[in-house]
Design an enzyme around this catalytic site. Structure first.
Site, PDB file in Angstrom:
ATOM      1  CG  ASP A  25      -0.186  -0.035   2.529  1.00  0.00           C
ATOM      2  OD1 ASP A  25       1.062  -0.099   2.502  1.00  0.00           O
ATOM      3  OD2 ASP A  25      -0.837   0.001   3.591  1.00  0.00           O
ATOM      4  CG  ASP A  29       3.918  -3.613   5.874  1.00  0.00           C
ATOM      5  OD1 ASP A  29       4.944  -4.319   5.906  1.00  0.00           O
ATOM      6  OD2 ASP A  29       3.242  -3.420   4.830  1.00  0.00           O
ATOM      7  CG  ASP A 194       7.650  10.797  21.623  1.00  0.00           C
ATOM      8  OD1 ASP A 194       8.504  10.884  20.735  1.00  0.00           O
ATOM      9  OD2 ASP A 194       6.658  11.550  21.700  1.00  0.00           O
ATOM     10  CD  GLU A 250      12.338  12.846  21.496  1.00  0.00           C
ATOM     11  OE1 GLU A 250      12.523  13.435  20.428  1.00  0.00           O
ATOM     12  OE2 GLU A 250      11.208  12.695  21.991  1.00  0.00           O
TER      13      GLU A 250
END
Ligand code: GLC
Length: 509
Positions: A25, A29, A194, A250
């Site tokens: 697509d 993935d 994150d 991070e």
């Protein structure tokens, strides 16, 4: 017991949507990752870190998580994830996943409820009238507040589709402890956290001058002391599992003392060393960062690129995308960082010497930074262009032939595919393989500290036991330090001389 695996690991960052597309697509993935694991094992890395593959409307490439316990259909299924982890482990590769605790997607069930007026205390809602409750700006540009039709404002330090959680609410703590366990139970070896210095905002959300808003210490927005208690709790969870599970933060900060707080023995195992990534091509800058890093006393890390910054071939090449100087420096910087104590984080495609794609058409750009800055800031798409694997025309084996990848790939990449480089001993890919192999051979026999040697103008020489690393950042060749043999060099050497923009590993018994 030896060192835990992460201490000297080479970790390869996979930006999942740009790595390999098995479903056809145009978007990478988990099945694509799985198919390419042998390539990574052959490259010689120890672990992979996958950027978010959770359910998400993709307002920020998946850093807007709608469901922390499921895989987005774009990337596959939980079964695909399990199969990928099983294969990685069978190949001796550890798996680190991203966890995004500062904010969720606005499509998250909690925020959907909050929109309806239920459970708003899970996010940061305030009354504000016509004007936002304070002057904070989004990292992506524009105000950090958005108003709902009923008049209340919610805080989003990133995109308006990424509402910030309220970490002063115990429910948020409980939720994330459960999410950690969910993935630990599925066998992950660690987490990349994150925006790890986010989470808490100063009580009262005070106005703050704009120059104190950007990832700085002494800011009411970032690095509040309460955040450390979160990581103490998370560390306990990680330690309660077998197999040296770890967390890497991070943490953006301008203070080494502040960074050290996150790395206390009962908090995070590691944080990214962004000072190394941000250092210019200069022996004094490199030496300062190395000394500062070693002074922290925690497990050091080194990183040159990631999915948020301009690729280092281009940074070192003064912004020119296909600069030979940039590529030579990138190879030399790799050898330098692999000689240092600690672990190294690589970003997908750097082993191919990929440059930043600087000429993406505006209509192809998807980073919210581009739209939020009204096109003034190009954003991060240029380092996220899908990898070229094989063939002579796009999609270069990233997707099945005839499928257009989510970002267009340059025609110049025909010369940079993994397939083409694998059969060329002089290629950057072959060099990376040799460098990682050389590091594996030496690892374990090297002391945890380095010793600086006197070095000529423009160069930097240091030793770690039998290994000497020499890097020349200057304009003239320099004589190599004493050695009995050259182990590896980032470019050909002649007559015991190290050319500019070159590094070498030397052995001395
Ligand atoms: C981190 C990610 C970045 C993302 C941001 C918001 O900085 O690395 O890609 O946009 O957090 O989640």
């Amino acid at each position: 017991m030896g060192n835990p695996w992460w201490r000297e690991a080479v970790v390869y960052e996979i930006y999942v949507r740009s790595f390999a597309d098995a479903s056809g697509d145009g978007v990478g993935d988990l099945a694509g990752v799985r198919q390419r694991l042998p390539y990574l094992a052959e490259l010689g890395v120890d672990a992979i870190w996958l950027t978010p593959f959770y359910r998400s409307p993709m307002a920020d490439g998946g850093y807007d998580v709608a469901d922390h316990r499921d895989v987005d259909p774009l990337f596959g299924t939980l079964d695909d994830f399990d199969a990928m982890v099983a294969d990685a482990h069978a190949l001796g590769l550890r798996v680190i996943v991203d966890i995004v605790p500062n904010h969720s997607s606005s499509a998250h069930a909690w925020f959907q409820a909050a929109r309806r007026g239920e459970g708003r205390e899970r996010y940061i809602f305030r009354d504000g009238g016509e004007l936002p409750p304070n002057d904070w700006q989004s990292v992506f540009g524009g105000p950090a507040w958005t108003r709902l039709p009923d008049g209340q404002w919610y805080l989003h330090l990133f995109d308006s589709a990424q509402p910030d959680f309220n970490w002063r609410n115990p429910e948020v703590h409980a939720e994330f402890l459960d999410v950690l366990r969910f993935w630990l139970d599925r066998g992950v070896d660690g987490f990349r956290i994150d925006v790890a210095m986010g989470l808490y905002k100063a009580e009262g959300l005070p106005d703050t001058p704009v120059e104190r808003q950007a990832f700085r210490t002494e800011s009411p927005i970032w690095g509040q002391p309460e955040v450390h208690e979160v990581y103490r709790q998370w560390r306990k969870v990680l330690d309660s599992y077998d197999g040296d599970r770890m967390a890497v933060g991070e943490v953006w900060t301008d203070s080494i003392e502040d960074l050290a707080l996150y790395l206390r023995p009962d908090e995070l195992h590691q944080s990214f060393n962004f000072a190394w990534m941000e250092a210019p091509w200069s022996p004094t800058a490199f030496r300062t960062v190395i000394d500062d890093t070693m002074a922290i006393g925690a497990s050091p890390t080194w990183v040159l690129s990631n999915h948020d910054v301009v690729r280092h071939v281009t940074r070192y090449g003064e912004g020119l995308p296909y600069s030979t100087t940039g590529l030579a420096r990138a190879r030399a910087a790799l050898l330098t960082m692999l000689a240092l104590p600690g672990s190294a984080y690589l970003y997908q495609g750097e082993e191919l010497g990929l440059p930043e794609v600087t000429d993406l058409p505006p209509e192809a750009r998807q980073d919210p930074i581009f739209a939020r800055s009204e096109g003034k800031v190009p954003g991060r798409d240029g380092c996220r262009v899908p990898l070229p694997w094989s063939g002579t025309a796009a999609p270069y084996g990233f997707s099945p032939a005839g499928v257009a990848p989510w970002l267009p790939q340059p025609i110049e990449w025909a010369a940079l595919t993994a397939g083409r480089q694998a059969s060329d001993p002089e290629s950057t890919l072959s060099f990376y393989r040799r460098a990682l192999q050389a590091r594996r051979v030496l690892r374990g026999s090297l002391p945890a500290r380095i010793t600086w040697l006197d070095s000529p103008e423009g160069a930097l020489f240091f030793t770690r036991g039998p290994l000497t690393c020499a890097v020349n950042c200057g304009f003239n060749p320099v004589r190599l330090p004493p050695h009995d043999r050259v182990l590896i060099a980032s470019a050909p050497l002649s007559d015991d001389m190290l050319p500019p923009d070159t590094a070498a590993w030397l052995h001395r018994s």
